[in-house]
Design an enzyme around this catalytic site. Sequence first.
Site, mmCIF file in Angstrom:
data_model
loop_
_atom_site.group_PDB
_atom_site.id
_atom_site.type_symbol
_atom_site.label_atom_id
_atom_site.label_comp_id
_atom_site.label_asym_id
_atom_site.label_seq_id
_atom_site.Cartn_x
_atom_site.Cartn_y
_atom_site.Cartn_z
ATOM 1 C CG ASP A 1 -1.882 -1.333 1.811
ATOM 2 O OD1 ASP A 1 -1.057 -2.234 0.984
ATOM 3 O OD2 ASP A 1 -2.248 -1.212 2.622
ATOM 4 C CD GLU B 1 -6.577 -5.268 4.103
ATOM 5 O OE1 GLU B 1 -6.138 -5.719 4.784
ATOM 6 O OE2 GLU B 1 -6.665 -5.272 2.721
HETATM 7 C C1 FRU Z 1 -3.505 -3.551 2.808
HETATM 8 C C2 FRU Z 1 -3.101 -4.273 4.206
HETATM 9 C C3 FRU Z 1 -3.353 -3.127 4.879
HETATM 10 C C4 FRU Z 1 -2.550 -3.302 6.140
HETATM 11 C C5 FRU Z 1 -1.115 -3.609 5.268
HETATM 12 C C6 FRU Z 1 -0.434 -4.564 5.581
HETATM 13 O O1 FRU Z 1 -3.114 -3.813 2.109
HETATM 14 O O2 FRU Z 1 -3.303 -5.123 4.864
HETATM 15 O O3 FRU Z 1 -4.909 -3.567 5.762
HETATM 16 O O4 FRU Z 1 -2.185 -2.095 6.745
HETATM 17 O O5 FRU Z 1 -1.803 -3.855 3.767
HETATM 18 O O6 FRU Z 1 1.104 -4.323 4.749
#
Ligand code: FRU
Length: 505
Positions: A44, A226
Site C-alpha cells: 500500500d 481496509e
Molecule cells: C492492505 C493491508 C492493510 C495493512 C497493510 C499491511 O493491503 O492489508 O490493511 O495495513 O496492508 O501491509
Amino acid sequence: MKVISVIFLCIIIHTQSFAQNGSMYHEQYRPQIHFSPKAHWMNDPNGMVYNDGIYHLFYQYCPGSTVWGPMHWGHAVSTDLVHWKEQPIALYPDSIGYIFSGSAVVDKNNTSGFGKNGNAPLVAVFTQHDPVGEKQNTDVFQNQSIAFSNDNGKTWIKYKGNPVIKNPGIKDFRDPKVMWYDEGKKWILVMAVKDHVSLFSSLNLKDWTKESDFGEHFGAHGGVWECPDIFYMNYKGKKVWVITCSINPGAPNGGSGTQYFVGDFDGKNFTTTDTITKWIDYGPDDYAGVTWSNTGDKKIFLGWMSNWSYAIDVPTIKWRSATTLPRELKLKHINDKIFIASKPLPALSKNELKPVILNDAEINRNFDLLSKTGRIKFPCRIKMNLKKPEDFTVVLSNDAKEKVLIGYNKNENRYFIDRTNSEKTDFQKDFAGKHFAPRLTTADSMNLDLIIDESSVELFADNGISVMTEIFFPSKPYNKINIEAPEKIAVKRIEYALLKSIWPL
Ligand code: FRU
C-alpha cells in the site's frame, strides 16, 4: 605491470558498476512511468502528503525480501508526481509492532505541539501490528500510533505515548487516514474496522474520541475492509463528502479492489444515499489507494498496482509491485447519481513525445497503428474518440503472439481487458482472465485514454468514469498495437504518443 593491472581492474569495476546503474530500473517488466522500489517488496501507498514543494509517498515496505513480511514505511519523493526519488526507510518496526498502513498531515497550527521554531511538523498516524500478539491470538494486536518529523519527512520521531488509539478487542482494526475538519476545528480520522469504518476526532492528534461507524449495511462485503479515506470535494457550489474503502476479497473482478461512497459528513456521522456499489477502478490491479493530504481543492489519488490474490507470486525478480499513476478525482453526475471520475494528471504529458494525430480515421476490421505512426514503443499513450459506442479491441502484441486485449462490447455495454494470452500467467491460478468494467455514462460519444507501460495498462474511459488497471508479464515487450473492429467504425481522432521513461537511462 602492477600499474597496468590496477588500471585494468578499475576499468572492470567501473564498467560493472555502470552496467548495474545502467540496468537499474530497466530490468525485465520494470515499470518505466510508475514508481516501484529499487528492490524488495512494496504494497500500500502510505502517508501521502504534500509539503513545501514536495510530494511524499511512503509505502508498505519489506526490506531484504520480495514477499510481504515485517513492514516498514519506505519513502519516495517527487516535485511533479511524475519523477520519483527513493529515500531511506522512514519508519522501522519496534516493540509495539510492524508499521502498517496509515497517513500523514501537515500540522499547520502545531496542535500536536511537535513543531519546532515556529515550523509546522509533519505528523504520521499509522497502525502498529504486533506479530507476537497475533500468534498468541490476543485480538488486540493492531493499535494506532503516531510519529512526527521536523525536517519535511526526512527523519521521524515516534511519540512516547504510543499507541494513541488502543484496540478494543477487534482483530481487524487498522489503516488510519486523517484530515483537518475546518468547520469543527478538529482532526477527523477514518479507519477500517473489520466490515465497516470508524470515525474518530481529535484536537491534538494524540487524544482521540470515537464519533461514529459507517458501512456495515452499505457497499460490498465479500471480505475485510481496509485503507479507507474521507475527504470532500467542492461540487456545484457545495461540499460533497466521499469515503473510499478498499476490500479484500470481494472486488468486482476478484480479489482486492476499492469502493467509494458519496454523501455528507456533519463532523460526526457520514451519511450516503448510494444504493449501488461504486468502484474507483474496476480492474484487478488498483488497491489500497487513498488521496494526498494538503493539496487544496485538488484531490489526487494513487493506489498499489497489484492484487492480494497474486501479488506475492508475480514474476519480477528484484522487486515486487509498483504504484498506479496518480490520478485527479472529480465528481460527475450521471442521471441523478454522483460518481467519481479519475484522470491521469496533466503533468504526465510533460513526459510525452510529440503525438501522432490521426483525424477521422476509419477502422475497417484492422488498423495497424505501426503502419500509421511508424513507431511503436512502450510506454505510450493512446487517446481515442469514437463518434458513438461501437465494438472494438485494442490489441497489444509481440512476435511471440503474446497479447493483451483492451476494448468495449456494445451488447454487454462494458469495457474489458483480457490478459489470458499475455504470456506469464501460470504463477497463480487467478491471474489469467478477462475482466470487465460497466460503461456507466449514457453519453452518445465515447472517449478513451490508455496508458501503457512495460507491464501494465490503465484504461480511463468516458472521461475517467469507467477505469480499469491491469498488469501483465510478456516474455518480451509488446511491440505492436492493432485496433480491431468486427465492422467498419468511424473514429473521430486517435492520438498516439510515446512516453519517456522517468528513470535515468
Ligand atoms: C492492505 C493491508 C492493510 C495493512 C497493510 C499491511 O493491503 O492489508 O490493511 O495495513 O496492508 O501491509
